[in-house]
Design a protein around this motif. Structure first.
Motif, mmCIF file in Angstrom:
data_model
loop_
_atom_site.group_PDB
_atom_site.id
_atom_site.type_symbol
_atom_site.label_atom_id
_atom_site.label_comp_id
_atom_site.label_asym_id
_atom_site.label_seq_id
_atom_site.Cartn_x
_atom_site.Cartn_y
_atom_site.Cartn_z
ATOM 1 N N ALA A 97 -6.265 14.830 -2.273
ATOM 2 C CA ALA A 97 -4.778 14.916 -1.566
ATOM 3 C C ALA A 97 -4.626 13.828 -0.326
ATOM 4 C CB ALA A 97 -4.662 16.119 -0.811
ATOM 5 N N ASN A 98 -5.905 13.646 0.138
ATOM 6 C CA ASN A 98 -5.992 12.500 1.264
ATOM 7 C C ASN A 98 -5.960 11.142 0.683
ATOM 8 O OD1 ASN A 98 -6.566 14.389 3.122
ATOM 9 N ND2 ASN A 98 -8.636 14.408 3.006
ATOM 10 N N LEU A 99 -6.629 11.007 -0.371
ATOM 11 C CA LEU A 99 -6.437 9.656 -1.005
ATOM 12 C C LEU A 99 -4.916 9.410 -1.529
ATOM 13 C CD1 LEU A 99 -7.641 6.812 -2.080
ATOM 14 C CD2 LEU A 99 -8.117 8.361 -4.442
ATOM 15 N N LEU A 100 -4.188 10.523 -1.952
ATOM 16 C CA LEU A 100 -2.717 10.407 -2.513
ATOM 17 C C LEU A 100 -1.977 10.159 -1.329
ATOM 18 C CD1 LEU A 100 -2.324 13.092 -5.208
ATOM 19 C CD2 LEU A 100 -2.551 10.745 -5.616
ATOM 20 N N ALA A 101 -2.275 10.682 -0.263
ATOM 21 C CA ALA A 101 -1.542 10.636 1.031
ATOM 22 C C ALA A 101 -1.768 8.905 1.605
ATOM 23 C CB ALA A 101 -1.727 11.428 2.020
ATOM 24 N N ILE A 102 -2.847 8.409 1.390
ATOM 25 C CA ILE A 102 -3.251 7.087 1.848
ATOM 26 C C ILE A 102 -2.354 6.328 0.848
ATOM 27 C CG2 ILE A 102 -5.017 5.376 1.977
ATOM 28 C CD1 ILE A 102 -6.878 7.691 3.047
ATOM 29 N N LEU A 103 -2.554 6.291 -0.312
ATOM 30 C CA LEU A 103 -1.891 5.307 -1.278
ATOM 31 C C LEU A 103 -0.365 5.525 -1.100
ATOM 32 C CD1 LEU A 103 -3.870 6.241 -4.445
ATOM 33 C CD2 LEU A 103 -4.087 4.143 -3.035
ATOM 34 N N ASP A 104 0.378 6.721 -0.854
ATOM 35 C CA ASP A 104 1.459 6.743 -0.416
ATOM 36 C C ASP A 104 2.104 6.188 0.627
ATOM 37 O OD1 ASP A 104 2.443 8.265 -2.934
ATOM 38 O OD2 ASP A 104 2.193 10.272 -1.977
ATOM 39 N N ALA A 105 1.186 6.005 1.689
ATOM 40 C CA ALA A 105 1.474 5.328 3.060
ATOM 41 C C ALA A 105 1.532 3.975 2.758
ATOM 42 C CB ALA A 105 0.742 5.887 4.133
ATOM 43 N N GLN A 106 0.493 3.432 1.825
ATOM 44 C CA GLN A 106 0.458 2.025 1.778
ATOM 45 C C GLN A 106 1.476 1.490 1.033
ATOM 46 O OE1 GLN A 106 -3.514 1.529 -0.145
ATOM 47 N NE2 GLN A 106 -4.582 1.450 1.954
ATOM 48 N N ILE A 107 1.940 2.459 -0.149
ATOM 49 C CA ILE A 107 3.338 1.751 -1.155
ATOM 50 C C ILE A 107 4.419 1.891 -0.286
ATOM 51 C CG2 ILE A 107 4.584 2.830 -2.719
ATOM 52 C CD1 ILE A 107 2.187 3.768 -4.302
ATOM 53 N N GLY A 108 4.579 2.669 0.975
ATOM 54 C CA GLY A 108 5.609 2.688 1.617
ATOM 55 C C GLY A 108 5.719 1.640 2.375
ATOM 56 N N HIS A 109 4.471 0.960 3.009
ATOM 57 C CA HIS A 109 4.292 -0.188 3.988
ATOM 58 C C HIS A 109 4.690 -1.200 3.277
ATOM 59 C CE1 HIS A 109 2.915 -2.785 7.082
ATOM 60 N NE2 HIS A 109 2.079 -3.129 6.194
ATOM 61 N N LEU A 110 4.284 -1.531 1.905
ATOM 62 C CA LEU A 110 4.425 -2.677 1.034
ATOM 63 C C LEU A 110 5.850 -2.531 0.953
ATOM 64 C CD1 LEU A 110 1.676 -2.871 -1.293
ATOM 65 C CD2 LEU A 110 1.957 -4.273 0.501
#
Length: 158
Positions: free
Chosen positions: A3-16
């Protein structure tokens, strides 16, 4: 996945996606094209950015040329009387891969392309064939939208 990895990836996608939007905001022509493309269900910020960056001539060509430039046009493998299978080839590979993802979204959310995708599935067509068919139609739609300068919703209401 964690779940932590998914949250990190979602945040990176949002930033991009935010960075893509800020780049569009810096140039009026790109922002206008992006607004037109983003009105189409299935085309998101990444696919709109790729279409604008990789195909600056989009909107000034025929739909067949647009499909060929993305590598989504069927190429015949014929010789004399022998008729081979048609396959896609060439074109701008990175753009084609982004359009495959956009086609998957359009097959679920685009009111024009969803019935096409369902009909191909019912007829038993292979998954890749239906994704390529939807991606090709999506490029054709993007070309027409940029050529006409009319948002997607307006075109549907005609």
């Amino acid at each position: 996945m964690d779940a932590n990895l998914l949250a990190i990836l979602d945040a990176q996608i949002g930033h991009l996606e935010q960075r893509i939007k800020s780049v569009f905001g810096q140039e009026d022509a790109s922002a206008a094209e992006a607004r037109l493309l983003l009105s189409t269900p299935g085309i998101g910020p990444v696919s709109a950015a790729m279409l604008i960056a990789e195909m600056p001539e989009l909107g000034r060509m025929t739909s067949g040329k647009a499909a060929a430039m993305t590598g989504l046009a069927p190429i015949p493998h014929d010789s004399g009387a022998m008729r081979g299978k048609r396959a896609i080839a060439g074109g701008r590979r990175a753009l084609r891969h982004v359009l495959f993802q956009a086609a998957l979204a359009a097959a679920c959310h685009n009111p024009v392309l969803k019935p096409v995708a369902q009909a191909l599935k019912i007829r038993g067509k292979p998954h890749k064939l239906f994704v390529v068919a939807i991606a090709r139609r999506l490029v054709t739609i993007a070309n027409v939208i940029l050529k006409s300068g009319v948002l997607w919703q307006t075109q549907l209401s005609r």
